[in-house]
Design a protein around this motif. Structure first.
Motif, PDB file in Angstrom:
ATOM      1  N   CYS A 183       0.812  -1.212   0.000  1.00 42.16           N
ATOM      2  CA  CYS A 183       0.000   0.000   0.000  1.00 42.16           C
ATOM      3  C   CYS A 183       0.847   1.265   0.000  1.00 42.16           C
ATOM      4  O   CYS A 183       1.855   1.348   0.694  1.00 42.16           O
ATOM      5  N   VAL A 184       0.390   2.237  -0.748  1.00 37.61           N
ATOM      6  CA  VAL A 184       0.972   3.570  -0.747  1.00 37.61           C
ATOM      7  C   VAL A 184      -0.045   4.496  -0.108  1.00 37.61           C
ATOM      8  O   VAL A 184      -1.237   4.418  -0.398  1.00 37.61           O
ATOM      9  N   GLU A 185       0.423   5.372   0.774  1.00 32.74           N
ATOM     10  CA  GLU A 185      -0.446   6.330   1.431  1.00 32.74           C
ATOM     11  C   GLU A 185       0.031   7.745   1.122  1.00 32.74           C
ATOM     12  O   GLU A 185       1.228   7.978   0.959  1.00 32.74           O
ATOM     13  N   VAL A 186      -0.920   8.679   1.055  1.00 35.58           N
ATOM     14  CA  VAL A 186      -0.622  10.071   0.722  1.00 35.58           C
ATOM     15  C   VAL A 186      -1.305  10.972   1.754  1.00 35.58           C
ATOM     16  O   VAL A 186      -2.428  10.701   2.182  1.00 35.58           O
ATOM     17  N   ALA A 187      -0.600  12.037   2.144  1.00 36.29           N
ATOM     18  CA  ALA A 187      -1.166  13.050   3.042  1.00 36.29           C
ATOM     19  C   ALA A 187      -0.802  14.430   2.505  1.00 36.29           C
ATOM     20  O   ALA A 187       0.255  14.603   1.895  1.00 36.29           O
ATOM     21  N   VAL A 188      -1.688  15.395   2.724  1.00 31.10           N
ATOM     22  CA  VAL A 188      -1.447  16.765   2.278  1.00 31.10           C
ATOM     23  C   VAL A 188      -1.413  17.680   3.501  1.00 31.10           C
ATOM     24  O   VAL A 188      -2.315  17.638   4.336  1.00 31.10           O
ATOM     25  N   LEU A 189      -0.356  18.486   3.598  1.00 30.83           N
ATOM     26  CA  LEU A 189      -0.235  19.517   4.632  1.00 30.83           C
ATOM     27  C   LEU A 189       0.166  20.803   3.942  1.00 30.83           C
ATOM     28  O   LEU A 189       1.300  20.946   3.493  1.00 30.83           O
ATOM     29  N   GLY A 190      -0.783  21.715   3.814  1.00 29.48           N
ATOM     30  CA  GLY A 190      -0.503  22.971   3.133  1.00 29.48           C
ATOM     31  C   GLY A 190      -0.107  22.733   1.686  1.00 29.48           C
ATOM     32  O   GLY A 190      -0.829  22.070   0.944  1.00 29.48           O
ATOM     33  N   ALA A 191       1.059  23.244   1.305  1.00 30.02           N
ATOM     34  CA  ALA A 191       1.537  23.099  -0.078  1.00 30.02           C
ATOM     35  C   ALA A 191       2.514  21.942  -0.214  1.00 30.02           C
ATOM     36  O   ALA A 191       3.266  21.874  -1.174  1.00 30.02           O
ATOM     37  N   ARG A 192       2.502  21.005   0.724  1.00 35.45           N
ATOM     38  CA  ARG A 192       3.384  19.837   0.686  1.00 35.45           C
ATOM     39  C   ARG A 192       2.559  18.559   0.676  1.00 35.45           C
ATOM     40  O   ARG A 192       1.498  18.467   1.288  1.00 35.45           O
ATOM     41  N   VAL A 193       3.070  17.544  -0.016  1.00 33.42           N
ATOM     42  CA  VAL A 193       2.430  16.238  -0.092  1.00 33.42           C
ATOM     43  C   VAL A 193       3.422  15.211   0.424  1.00 33.42           C
ATOM     44  O   VAL A 193       4.582  15.185   0.002  1.00 33.42           O
ATOM     45  N   GLY A 194       2.967  14.379   1.351  1.00 35.90           N
ATOM     46  CA  GLY A 194       3.793  13.296   1.873  1.00 35.90           C
ATOM     47  C   GLY A 194       3.340  11.981   1.268  1.00 35.90           C
ATOM     48  O   GLY A 194       2.144  11.754   1.077  1.00 35.90           O
ATOM     49  N   VAL A 195       4.299  11.106   0.963  1.00 35.26           N
ATOM     50  CA  VAL A 195       4.009   9.789   0.398  1.00 35.26           C
ATOM     51  C   VAL A 195       4.789   8.761   1.205  1.00 35.26           C
ATOM     52  O   VAL A 195       5.985   8.951   1.467  1.00 35.26           O
ATOM     53  N   ARG A 196       4.115   7.686   1.624  1.00 33.34           N
ATOM     54  CA  ARG A 196       4.802   6.664   2.415  1.00 33.34           C
ATOM     55  C   ARG A 196       4.293   5.271   2.077  1.00 33.34           C
ATOM     56  O   ARG A 196       3.209   5.092   1.519  1.00 33.34           O
ATOM     57  N   ASP A 197       5.070   4.296   2.456  1.00 32.34           N
ATOM     58  CA  ASP A 197       4.702   2.885   2.379  1.00 32.34           C
ATOM     59  C   ASP A 197       3.969   2.565   3.677  1.00 32.34           C
ATOM     60  O   ASP A 197       4.478   2.850   4.767  1.00 32.34           O
ATOM     61  N   SER A 198       2.794   1.980   3.590  1.00 31.07           N
ATOM     62  CA  SER A 198       2.005   1.721   4.792  1.00 31.07           C
ATOM     63  C   SER A 198       2.693   0.754   5.749  1.00 31.07           C
ATOM     64  O   SER A 198       2.328   0.682   6.922  1.00 31.07           O
ATOM     65  N   LYS A 199       3.687   0.010   5.273  1.00 36.36           N
ATOM     66  CA  LYS A 199       4.427  -0.892   6.148  1.00 36.36           C
ATOM     67  C   LYS A 199       5.559  -0.171   6.874  1.00 36.36           C
ATOM     68  O   LYS A 199       6.182  -0.733   7.768  1.00 36.36           O
ATOM     69  N   ASN A 200       5.850   1.082   6.505  1.00 36.07           N
ATOM     70  CA  ASN A 200       6.933   1.846   7.111  1.00 36.07           C
ATOM     71  C   ASN A 200       6.415   3.260   7.391  1.00 36.07           C
ATOM     72  O   ASN A 200       6.825   4.220   6.753  1.00 36.07           O
ATOM     73  N   VAL A 201       5.527   3.375   8.361  1.00 32.49           N
ATOM     74  CA  VAL A 201       4.820   4.635   8.578  1.00 32.49           C
ATOM     75  C   VAL A 201       5.676   5.718   9.228  1.00 32.49           C
ATOM     76  O   VAL A 201       5.265   6.873   9.294  1.00 32.49           O
ATOM     77  N   GLY A 202       6.862   5.396   9.688  1.00 38.74           N
ATOM     78  CA  GLY A 202       7.722   6.382  10.314  1.00 38.74           C
ATOM     79  C   GLY A 202       8.562   7.172   9.337  1.00 38.74           C
ATOM     80  O   GLY A 202       9.234   8.119   9.723  1.00 38.74           O
ATOM     81  N   SER A 203       8.539   6.814   8.063  1.00 41.05           N
ATOM     82  CA  SER A 203       9.326   7.511   7.041  1.00 41.05           C
ATOM     83  C   SER A 203       8.436   7.861   5.874  1.00 41.05           C
ATOM     84  O   SER A 203       7.496   7.137   5.566  1.00 41.05           O
ATOM     85  N   TRP A 204       8.749   8.979   5.216  1.00 42.16           N
ATOM     86  CA  TRP A 204       7.954   9.404   4.069  1.00 42.16           C
ATOM     87  C   TRP A 204       8.781  10.283   3.152  1.00 42.16           C
ATOM     88  O   TRP A 204       9.816  10.805   3.540  1.00 42.16           O
ATOM     89  N   LEU A 205       8.314  10.404   1.939  1.00 40.61           N
ATOM     90  CA  LEU A 205       8.888  11.344   0.979  1.00 40.61           C
ATOM     91  C   LEU A 205       8.017  12.582   0.966  1.00 40.61           C
ATOM     92  O   LEU A 205       6.798  12.490   1.123  1.00 40.61           O
ATOM     93  N   THR A 206       8.626  13.747   0.766  1.00 47.68           N
ATOM     94  CA  THR A 206       7.881  15.000   0.737  1.00 47.68           C
ATOM     95  C   THR A 206       8.068  15.682  -0.607  1.00 47.68           C
ATOM     96  O   THR A 206       9.194  15.769  -1.098  1.00 47.68           O
ATOM     97  N   PHE A 207       6.961  16.131  -1.194  1.00 43.83           N
ATOM     98  CA  PHE A 207       6.964  16.820  -2.481  1.00 43.83           C
ATOM     99  C   PHE A 207       6.193  18.125  -2.359  1.00 43.83           C
ATOM    100  O   PHE A 207       5.281  18.235  -1.539  1.00 43.83           O
ATOM    101  N   SER A 208       6.513  19.080  -3.212  1.00 49.09           N
ATOM    102  CA  SER A 208       5.655  20.264  -3.302  1.00 49.09           C
ATOM    103  C   SER A 208       4.355  19.826  -3.973  1.00 49.09           C
ATOM    104  O   SER A 208       4.326  18.828  -4.703  1.00 49.09           O
TER     105      SER A 208
END
Length: 79
Positions: A37-62
């Motif tokens: 599973c891939v999960e996505v979250a939005v905070l303001g003008a940033r988007v976080g993407v993470r692997d649901s099996k590793n919820v403590g780490s994520w990639l951040t994109f504009s």
């Protein structure tokens, strides 16, 4: 940017308590029993993407870079 387990990073929001959404294609029909599973979250003008099996780490994109990547992946215009 790759975030570490504590969510520390440069010029990036802390996604550790963000509202993460799982891909609708992450169901049991994906051949991984619903575990790939891939999960996505939005905070303001940033988007976080993470692997649901590793919820403590994520990639951040504009938000702009994320929309461009999604549009390119889907083969649609990103204007």
């Amino acid at each position: 940017m790759i975030k570490n387990r504590t969510g520390a990073g440069v010029n990036s929001p802390d996604f550790s308590s963000a509202d993460w959404r799982k891909s609708s294609r992450s169901g049991s029909s994906n051949g991984g029993g619903g575990t790939n599973c891939v999960e996505v979250a939005v905070l303001g003008a940033r988007v976080g993407v993470r692997d649901s099996k590793n919820v403590g780490s994520w990639l951040t994109f504009s938000d702009v870079a994320w929309r461009q990547w999604v549009s390119t992946t889907l083969g649609t215009s990103h204007t």
